[in-house]
Design a protein around this motif. Structure first.
Motif, PDB file in Angstrom:
ATOM      1  N   ALA A 199      40.413 -24.750  91.820  1.00 27.35           N
ATOM      2  CA  ALA A 199      41.352 -25.746  91.315  1.00 27.35           C
ATOM      3  C   ALA A 199      42.602 -25.853  92.188  1.00 27.35           C
ATOM      4  N   PHE A 200      43.068 -24.725  92.722  1.00 31.35           N
ATOM      5  CA  PHE A 200      44.306 -24.770  93.511  1.00 31.35           C
ATOM      6  C   PHE A 200      44.119 -25.481  94.850  1.00 31.35           C
ATOM      7  N   ASN A 201      42.868 -25.723  95.242  1.00 30.65           N
ATOM      8  CA  ASN A 201      42.602 -26.462  96.483  1.00 30.65           C
ATOM      9  C   ASN A 201      42.339 -27.948  96.242  1.00 30.65           C
ATOM     10  N   GLY A 202      42.358 -28.390  94.983  1.00 27.47           N
ATOM     11  CA  GLY A 202      41.949 -29.746  94.643  1.00 27.47           C
ATOM     12  C   GLY A 202      42.725 -30.838  95.359  1.00 27.47           C
ATOM     13  N   GLU A 203      44.039 -30.832  95.233  1.00 25.32           N
ATOM     14  CA  GLU A 203      44.847 -31.904  95.810  1.00 25.32           C
ATOM     15  C   GLU A 203      44.803 -31.871  97.335  1.00 25.32           C
ATOM     16  N   ARG A 204      44.774 -30.689  97.913  1.00 22.86           N
ATOM     17  CA  ARG A 204      44.701 -30.570  99.371  1.00 22.86           C
ATOM     18  C   ARG A 204      43.371 -31.119  99.891  1.00 22.86           C
TER      19      ARG A 204
ATOM     20  N   ASP B  59      47.657 -48.613  81.925  1.00 18.28           N
ATOM     21  CA  ASP B  59      48.941 -48.296  82.555  1.00 18.28           C
ATOM     22  C   ASP B  59      48.816 -48.111  84.068  1.00 18.28           C
ATOM     23  N   VAL B  60      47.697 -48.565  84.652  1.00 18.13           N
ATOM     24  CA  VAL B  60      47.531 -48.508  86.109  1.00 18.13           C
ATOM     25  C   VAL B  60      47.299 -49.914  86.646  1.00 18.13           C
ATOM     26  N   ASP B  61      47.565 -50.105  87.949  1.00 18.64           N
ATOM     27  CA  ASP B  61      47.477 -51.430  88.557  1.00 18.64           C
ATOM     28  C   ASP B  61      46.061 -51.853  88.887  1.00 18.64           C
ATOM     29  N   GLY B  62      45.125 -50.932  88.806  1.00 16.85           N
ATOM     30  CA  GLY B  62      43.747 -51.236  89.172  1.00 16.85           C
ATOM     31  C   GLY B  62      43.031 -49.974  89.594  1.00 16.85           C
ATOM     32  N   VAL B  63      41.956 -50.141  90.344  1.00 13.48           N
ATOM     33  CA  VAL B  63      41.186 -49.002  90.833  1.00 13.48           C
ATOM     34  C   VAL B  63      41.704 -48.635  92.225  1.00 13.48           C
ATOM     35  N   TYR B  64      42.058 -47.382  92.402  1.00 14.80           N
ATOM     36  CA  TYR B  64      42.527 -46.900  93.693  1.00 14.80           C
ATOM     37  C   TYR B  64      41.438 -46.084  94.376  1.00 14.80           C
ATOM     38  N   ALA B  65      41.534 -45.998  95.711  1.00 12.43           N
ATOM     39  CA  ALA B  65      40.558 -45.226  96.477  1.00 12.43           C
ATOM     40  C   ALA B  65      40.588 -43.750  96.077  1.00 12.43           C
ATOM     41  N   THR B  66      41.720 -43.289  95.590  1.00 12.20           N
ATOM     42  CA  THR B  66      41.829 -41.992  94.927  1.00 12.20           C
ATOM     43  C   THR B  66      43.066 -42.041  94.050  1.00 12.20           C
ATOM     44  N   ASP B  67      43.253 -41.054  93.213  1.00 15.15           N
ATOM     45  CA  ASP B  67      44.365 -41.045  92.269  1.00 15.15           C
ATOM     46  C   ASP B  67      45.692 -41.010  93.032  1.00 15.15           C
ATOM     47  N   PRO B  68      46.529 -42.062  92.909  1.00 14.36           N
ATOM     48  CA  PRO B  68      47.812 -42.085  93.638  1.00 14.36           C
ATOM     49  C   PRO B  68      48.777 -40.998  93.194  1.00 14.36           C
ATOM     50  N   ARG B  69      48.531 -40.397  92.031  1.00  9.20           N
ATOM     51  CA  ARG B  69      49.377 -39.274  91.612  1.00  9.20           C
ATOM     52  C   ARG B  69      49.032 -38.015  92.405  1.00  9.20           C
ATOM     53  N   VAL B  70      47.819 -37.992  92.946  1.00 10.54           N
ATOM     54  CA  VAL B  70      47.372 -36.858  93.752  1.00 10.54           C
ATOM     55  C   VAL B  70      47.654 -37.106  95.237  1.00 10.54           C
ATOM     56  N   TYR B  71      47.411 -38.343  95.681  1.00 14.39           N
ATOM     57  CA  TYR B  71      47.627 -38.719  97.080  1.00 14.39           C
ATOM     58  C   TYR B  71      48.403 -40.031  97.093  1.00 14.39           C
ATOM     59  N   LYS B  72      49.677 -39.965  97.410  1.00 15.89           N
ATOM     60  CA  LYS B  72      50.585 -41.104  97.251  1.00 15.89           C
ATOM     61  C   LYS B  72      50.223 -42.295  98.141  1.00 15.89           C
ATOM     62  N   GLN B  73      49.528 -42.033  99.250  1.00 20.58           N
ATOM     63  CA  GLN B  73      49.185 -43.134 100.166  1.00 20.58           C
ATOM     64  C   GLN B  73      47.892 -43.860  99.768  1.00 20.58           C
ATOM     65  N   ALA B  74      47.344 -43.548  98.625  1.00 24.43           N
ATOM     66  CA  ALA B  74      46.079 -44.158  98.194  1.00 24.43           C
ATOM     67  C   ALA B  74      46.200 -45.680  98.107  1.00 24.43           C
TER      68      ALA B  74
END
Length: 400
Positions: free
Chosen positions: A384-389, A173-188
């Protein structure tokens, strides 16, 4: 005749409409002269539902009985897809792991593929154009059904591609391998190509796109993997040998592993017997230890390590039993941490990556509690609360 291996994940076959659409796509490829080995996972959340059913029956199922139950999910999917293909006029055959000759060794729930005989498929292709194989499963020397653990269907697909010497296409259900998870960082950014070793590091460090063993198999047998979205025209990612890639960046991606546990044990004396029993039990339970550090001083022994959260019950049982033999043993299992990692094959030849990563975390007030490195990766345990940042800070700092 061209032969290919295709794999479809659980979200791709979560309902009959999706399975029918896949069947029609497979028919188109067969009409264009291909023979296909198609590996499928259980439909949607079937495996999760089976596990819920087990919890309603018993708290301590036997491993062999649990493996036997879990294999039924994939067997349903292969049956449905094969029925639809035959209904479309395609000669197709559904095969369990046993029928496909996938021989396994090791733990019933985390077994490894020992052997696949390609002649099984050559013979079946004499009367069929599509062989639909149940992923995630095999059979051991005692003729007991076993499962391959997390991401086992990916491993099945690559192993079949290796034994049949074909490329492997994995659809999810993903388009391929991203440099990071686009759900975490939208500009990936989506990567067009990535090396086997970088993909193995990404998978091992929590990227979650492909299971590590499947990429390791592809690397060992030089099997190119294509990863893309099911029934999409968007270009996905090719995973291949490093020598085939032209550009080697210092940092290719950032991985965030939220499915980990941080374990700390303390004992007032340095005791090799304690450590021997601990690691023996971890090996017996197939509990994989990742990051590990140890301090021995006048206050005794302190050791910290990380494991997957799927091993929560096993590690608790292991440590509680150890406490019976070593009364002064103290342990803490922390689930409020995550692991963030930088991955890039260019790290071998470029200096300053580690110092820049340290300085980035410090500048953004993100404390880290444990760190480890390899030739092409650097990992940190953080709150964990610092993960996305932390993902955003590191992605931008290295201009990935």
């Amino acid at each position: 005749m061209n032969r290919s291996v295709l794999k479809f994940g659980g979200s791709s076959v979560s309902d009959f409409t999706k399975i029918r659409n896949i069947a029609e796509m497979l028919k188109h490829r067969v009409d264009n002269g291909e023979q296909l080995i198609v590996v499928v996972s259980a439909m949607g959340k079937t495996t999760d539902q089976l596990m819920e059913n087990v919890s309603a029956v018993t708290e301590n199922p036997k491993d062999e009985e649990l493996a036997l139950l879990l294999t039924t999910g994939e067997q349903q999917t292969v049956s449905y897809l094969s029925m639809m293909l035959n209904d479309l006029g395609v000669n197709a055959k559904a095969m369990t792991g046993y029928q496909a000759g996938i021989k396994t060794v090791g733990h019933h729930l985390k077994s490894r593929i020992a052997e696949i005989n390609p002649e099984t498929f050559n013979k079946s292709f004499e009367t069929n154009d599509v062989l639909v194989v149940a992923g995630f499963q095999g059979i051991n020397d005692s003729f007991e059904l076993t499962t391959l653990g997390r991401g086992g269907s990916d491993t099945t697909a690559v192993a079949l591609a290796a034994s049949n010497q074909t490329p492997c296409e994995i659809y999810t259900d993903v388009d391929g391998v991203y440099a990071t998870d686009p759900r975490v960082y939208k500009q990936a950014k989506r990567l067009s190509y990535v090396s086997y070793e970088e993909m193995m590091e990404m998978s091992a460090l929590g990227a979650g796109v492909l299971e590590t063993r499947s990429v390791e198999l592809a690397n060992n047998y030089d099997i190119p993997i294509y990863l893309g979205r099911t029934l999409s025209n968007v270009k996905g990612t090719w995973i291949m040998a490093q020598s085939d890639l032209l550009e080697k960046k210092a940092v290719t991606g950032v991985a965030l592993d939220t499915h980990m546990m941080h374990v700390t044990i303390s004992y007032p004396l340095p005791d090799n017997k304690l450590l021997t029993q601990l690691f023996t039990k971890l090996e017996e339970g197939s509990v994989n230890v990742d990051m590990i550090s140890q301090i021995v001083n006048l206050e005794g022994l302190q050791m910290s390590f990380t494991i997957k959260d799927t091993d929560a019950i096993q590690i608790t049982n292991i440590l509680e039993k150890l406490s019976e033999d070593f009364n002064a043993l103290d342990f803490k299992i922390n689930e409020e941490y995550v692991k963030i990692s930088l991955i890039g094959s260019g790290m071998r030849d470029m200096s300053g990556v580690a110092s820049k990563a340290f300085m980035t975390l410090i500048a953004n007030d993100i404390p880290f509690y444990q760190t480890t490195t390899s030739e092409i990766s650097i990992s940190y345990v953080i709150d964990a609360f610092n993960g996305e940042r932390a993902v955003a800070n590191l992605y931008e700092a290295f201009d990935i």
